[in-house]
Design a protein around this motif. Structure first.
Motif, PDB file in Angstrom:
ATOM      1  N   ARG A 115       0.837  -1.266   0.011  1.00  0.00           N
ATOM      2  CA  ARG A 115       0.032   0.085  -0.003  1.00  0.00           C
ATOM      3  C   ARG A 115       1.073   1.259  -0.026  1.00  0.00           C
ATOM      4  NH1 ARG A 115      -2.954  -2.676   4.038  1.00  0.00           N
ATOM      5  NH2 ARG A 115      -1.851  -1.194   5.505  1.00  0.00           N
ATOM      6  N   LEU A 116       2.219   1.324   0.915  1.00  0.00           N
ATOM      7  CA  LEU A 116       2.785   2.223   0.927  1.00  0.00           C
ATOM      8  C   LEU A 116       3.441   2.711  -0.497  1.00  0.00           C
ATOM      9  CD1 LEU A 116       4.268   4.352   3.061  1.00  0.00           C
ATOM     10  CD2 LEU A 116       6.042   2.693   2.708  1.00  0.00           C
ATOM     11  N   LEU A 117       3.823   1.792  -1.127  1.00  0.00           N
ATOM     12  CA  LEU A 117       4.432   1.793  -2.256  1.00  0.00           C
ATOM     13  C   LEU A 117       3.839   2.303  -3.545  1.00  0.00           C
ATOM     14  CD1 LEU A 117       7.349   1.452  -3.944  1.00  0.00           C
ATOM     15  CD2 LEU A 117       6.558  -0.805  -4.307  1.00  0.00           C
ATOM     16  N   SER A 164       3.895   5.978  -5.159  1.00  0.00           N
ATOM     17  CA  SER A 164       4.220   5.834  -6.632  1.00  0.00           C
ATOM     18  C   SER A 164       3.207   6.734  -7.468  1.00  0.00           C
ATOM     19  CB  SER A 164       4.306   4.509  -6.968  1.00  0.00           C
ATOM     20  OG  SER A 164       5.273   3.771  -6.200  1.00  0.00           O
ATOM     21  N   ARG A 165       2.284   7.201  -6.927  1.00  0.00           N
ATOM     22  CA  ARG A 165       1.314   7.974  -7.691  1.00  0.00           C
ATOM     23  C   ARG A 165       2.250   9.438  -8.285  1.00  0.00           C
ATOM     24  NH1 ARG A 165      -3.694   8.084  -3.832  1.00  0.00           N
ATOM     25  NH2 ARG A 165      -3.778   5.984  -3.589  1.00  0.00           N
ATOM     26  N   ARG A 166       1.596   9.837  -9.230  1.00  0.00           N
ATOM     27  CA  ARG A 166       2.080  10.921  -9.956  1.00  0.00           C
ATOM     28  C   ARG A 166       1.542  12.100  -8.971  1.00  0.00           C
ATOM     29  NH1 ARG A 166       4.066  13.030 -14.875  1.00  0.00           N
ATOM     30  NH2 ARG A 166       3.119  15.174 -15.408  1.00  0.00           N
TER      31      ARG A 166
END
Length: 60
Positions: A23-25, A29-31
């Motif tokens: 979940r953290l990754l 990783s979202r723009r």
């Protein structure tokens, strides 16, 4: 932001840590995400006691 997750008791701490990292990754990783993320595992005698996830967003 502080959030408390309630998970079923049958999920092991290792599985909780793996799910938290996934979940953290995904969130980091979202723009457009600016900030710091961390996952902290408290371990005692080779067993995970606590999983702590921290996300600090920088507002730009």
């Amino acid at each position: 932001m502080i959030a408390t997750n309630t998970l079923p008791a049958k999920i092991s701490k290792t599985e909780q840590a793996q799910a938290a990292f996934a979940r953290l990754l995904a969130d980091a990783s979202r723009r457009g995400f600016y900030g710091t993320t961390s996952i902290t595992l408290n371990v005692q005698d080779g067993a995970i006691q606590q999983v702590r996830v921290s996300v600090e967003k920088t507002i730009r």
